[in-house]
Each structure stands twice: as structure tokens, then as C-alpha cells.
Motif scaffolding. Sequence first.
Motif, short mmCIF file in Angstrom:
data_model
loop_
_atom_site.label_atom_id
_atom_site.label_comp_id
_atom_site.label_asym_id
_atom_site.label_seq_id
_atom_site.Cartn_x
_atom_site.Cartn_y
_atom_site.Cartn_z
N ASP A 65 -1.50 7.69 8.33
CA ASP A 65 -1.89 7.74 9.74
C ASP A 65 -2.94 8.83 9.94
N PRO A 66 -3.89 8.61 10.83
CA PRO A 66 -4.88 9.66 11.10
C PRO A 66 -4.26 10.80 11.91
N PRO A 87 0.82 -1.23 0.00
CA PRO A 87 0.00 0.00 0.00
C PRO A 87 0.85 1.27 0.00
N PHE A 88 0.38 2.24 -0.72
CA PHE A 88 0.95 3.58 -0.74
C PHE A 88 -0.22 4.55 -0.54
N TYR A 89 0.10 5.78 -0.15
CA TYR A 89 -0.92 6.82 -0.22
C TYR A 89 -0.33 8.05 -0.89
N GLN A 90 -1.19 8.80 -1.50
CA GLN A 90 -0.75 9.95 -2.29
C GLN A 90 -1.58 11.17 -1.91
N ILE A 128 -9.48 11.42 11.59
CA ILE A 128 -9.13 12.08 12.85
C ILE A 128 -9.35 11.11 14.00
N GLN A 129 -8.35 10.94 14.83
CA GLN A 129 -8.41 10.01 15.94
C GLN A 129 -8.32 10.76 17.26
N GLY A 130 -9.30 10.53 18.16
CA GLY A 130 -9.26 11.14 19.49
C GLY A 130 -10.35 12.15 19.75
#
Length: 575
Positions: free
Chosen positions: A480-481, A461-464, A562-564
Motif C-alpha cells: 500500500d502507498p 503477489p508478494f512484496y519484500q 505516496i498517495q495524497g
Amino acid sequence: MFAKAFRVKSNTAIKGSDRRKLRADVAATFPMLSTEQLSEIVLNKEELNVITLYTHKGEALTVYTNSRNPVLFEIERRLYPTVYTLWTHPDLLPAFTTWPPVLHKLAGGADLMLPGVVVPSSGLPQVDRGTLCAITLVGNRAPVAIGIATMSTMEMLAAGMKGKGFTVLHTYMDQLWSLGDKTCPPTIAFLEAEPVTEEEEQGDKREENKVPENRPIDPSLQTDIGNVNLNETIESADVGENEEPRENGAAETIEEDNLDTLQGLEDSRSPQEQMDALLHQCFFHALKCKVKKSELPLLTSTFLRNYMFSCCPKGQQIDIKKSSYKKFSKFLQSMQQQKILQVKELSKGVESIVDVDWRHDSIRSFNRNKHHLKIPLSVGIRYPLFQESGYKKSNTLSNSEVRSAIISYVKTNELVDETNKNFVKVNPVLCDCLLNKSEQNEISKLKWDDLVSRCLDQLQPFYQVTFAGHEPVVRKGNIDPIDITIAQRSSNKKVTMIKNLELYGLDPQSIASILQQRVQASATVTTLPGAKDRVQVQIQGNQINHLAKLLLEDYKIQRKYIQGLEKAPKIGRKK
């Protein structure tokens, strides 16, 4: 000079005679200061401390602090103002402007290279070699660093803006700034636009006077780049302001090659058409996201300087004379003819925007510079089915492109099962790529869905993230979030910490400044432990409710990134 920690030798209150001598030295060093301004820097009665310290290189110098904040420092009997002083007296030194991503380089000990200096349409300040100068960022007149010019302005221009321009002594976010209360730079608007010279006026008169009616708006600005087919497992998120991720600040100099990445991408349009498109983009961005109805009437010069300039993408600069309009007043005339806004001359020679039709289709349909986030997949060279489609090992593909490559391979090699077209025959290549050893002698056919899912599972996996006006940023792994946590400090005080903002194209320093203004609490940006090129924002108190509104509503980030947010304090009912 202050990029690394220093050692304090002594810290004592200043004597009355030394205070008077210091005031006289400051007056001699900065003769433009009025008596009142001089008293603001060297206070008459309030406590003023003298700190003797040694830098990490062993250099001895003196720092003068007022209410803990360092206001001046002295090296070899020469006085220098700190950024805290320059924030209250921004015109104390001639100022040169650079791009926000350069700040971390400067804070890490780098000197400012001339390719990183923004040359305004009004020209650079005229300075001699050895002149002490302030360094500001695009869109804000508050200095973030001071440095000594290594050449005169004429020499800078003669060198084609190449080479080292300033030896940087002190910056915002360095150890000297950390000695104070660690406040963020204020937002100081630029001065009003200078009047057009007679020569420029005559040159403009030779241009075509008639303003084209209903000039078409660049269609690229009306297109929503966030449309994604939900049947394809490509994830997308729209982020607000387009700030570039922070760079690692440990480098000693800013290389010209690194600064080239700040420049906008070329396209097939003429320079004049590109400038027209940039004008429209900044104009609608400012109206839709910056200007409030309560601020009207608004001087047209203020609108250009304080609003449109701040909406300009990184690496680009508005130059009215390079557009087809030649004058900002003609551009506004065109917008007025399209009934987007209304401009009136409220006083002689001074025009103001008095009304804006925020329901106009051009404003409502405008999309802010969006960041397009998607999860592509790496293609391994060991997969012949991708090679047949012309892909290489270094390529990244979206899920839909992977499916297209698989379909093309299956059809080219006639692998669709004749008796049931929902199945694909497994040839030696597919067997080697997708089946484990225990399956190779048992499975001769695969369903289409199974074939595609097995292939996707084998890829890395990659993200762009695609920033408007810049080349896409591609990184390995899943994104990562944005991580929000609450930490307990002494005296039962809580602080909110935010990480991973850079991954979404958000400027941590801008987030800290906005939160600081909204909640009236101290906010700082610190290096993330264990990650030299990453930072985290820390703000006093549990500010998750304010942070959630900023990220979800203002920057339009989807909640899943968004985490938290669940740690937000519950709002009690009013009695």
C-alpha cells in the motif's frame, strides 16, 4: 499500569498547605534536586491540580498536574515522576537504554526484559533491587518510561542479562501521558564521553601505535544495492533512515525470541573486521546526512556520541576497542590521513573536527542504509515447471526468476516450436496451468510473452522490504502507498493524517517528532482504527508541503509510493 483507560474520581486545585507538603515530599524523595529544580516541578504560584483516579484494575492513586500535564503520581504514599517531568530533568533517575521497537511493547503494558537492555561500553548504572529507574531509547537521553528494577545490577549481569529486568509503571504514549498535551519526547544528547582510565590507557599503549595509512574502506559500503534492471518488472524504492516496523503493543511481556530479531546478521568476516565496517558505515553516514558545516568545529567526543551512535543500525553497537583502531582518535587519524576531515586540538587535551571535505569520493559515493523494496511472486506447488527448477511452495520469486524457470522448463522439455522459435508448444502441464477450459482444445502454441504473462497472472503477489542489517520482511499482496489525508476538525481546523509509514521501514514516532519541530505544530501517533499493530501520525494543519519534502527529498521515497500529495495547499505569491 496506565496501558488501559482509567476512571477519574475527582479533579481539584491543590491547597496552599498541601502544596508545601508536596514540595517537602518531593525534596525528600529526590534529594539531588536543587531549590530551583524543585520549584520547576512543584510551582510556587501557578495552578497545580490534584486528580484522584482508579486504574482499569481498580487501583486508587493520585496524579498531580501542572498546566494540564501530569508531573507526578503517587501510589501508596510513594511519589513517581512522569515522562513530562523527566524530559526537563533527565538525570533524576538512573537510566537504562533499550531499542526503539520495544517502546510499543512497553506502552501496551509489557515489562522490560533484560535481553532488551542495551549494555553500553561504560557499563550499566549500579542500582539495587527495587530502585526506580528511567528507560531511554538508543540515540536519545530523553526517558520514555519508568520502572522498578526487579534485581540489582550485579544480579542482572550474573543472570547473563536474562529474565525480567524492570516492572514498568508508566510510559510515553500510555493513558497517563495522554492526560497531558501529548507532546513527543525531546531529543536530548548524551553526555560527553568519559575519560579513558589509566589502566585502559596502558593497555592501549601496548597496541600497535602506528595508524595504517589509507586503510581501505569496506567495499560493501560503496555498493549501490538499488540497481535494478528496468526491463524486469521489479519495482524498487530507496528509503532513508532504517527504522524497523512497529510491533503490536498488546503483549504482556517481551519475549526473548522476539528480541533476537533485533540482532544484526552474522557474516563471514571476523568480529574485528565487522566492527571496522560498522565504524566506517556510521562515520560516513553521520558526515553525509547528519553533520552540517555550520556546526564545525565539532568536538570529536560529541561527534561520536551524538552523531555516529545515532547512525548505528538496529541490533548493533559501536565498540571502538573491538575494532582494529582500539581508539577513536586513531580512527580519526586514519580518516585525516585520507584527507576526509581535519582534526585539531583547540584546547589542551580536547580535539575537535574543524573541517570536512564533503566532496571527497568516499563521502559522495557512500549510500545510506537503503531499504530495497521489490515485488516478488509466490510459487504454487501445483506448477511442475517450478518444481523442476527446485522451487517449493513457500518460495517467492522475482519476475526475472519466474522467466528463468519458464525458459529452463521449456528448453528441458524441448517445447520450442521448430518452425517458429517465437512460439512455445503447449504440453499437458502448461495446458493445465495456463489455459482455461474453452482454450484447451483450441490453443496448441503460445508466444513467449503470452506464456510468461499468463504464468505471472496465475501467481499470488508478494512484496519484500529488505532492511540493511536485517532479514527481509515478506508480506502478501501489493504494498500500500503511504496515505496522506486531510481531515476537518471543530472550529474549521484541519489536521494532516499519515498512514502506512511502517510498511516502508519508517518510524512513525520519528516522523511525528521531525514534523513537530519543523512546523511548530502538535503531532501525535495513534493506533489506526481496526488495526491493532498499525499506527497513524496526526499533525495540526495542512502540512503536506513539509511532509512531501521530508519523504521525497530526505527519505528518497519515490512519488509513486505516496498517495495524497496533490492535496497540498497552494503557496500564494508575496505581495
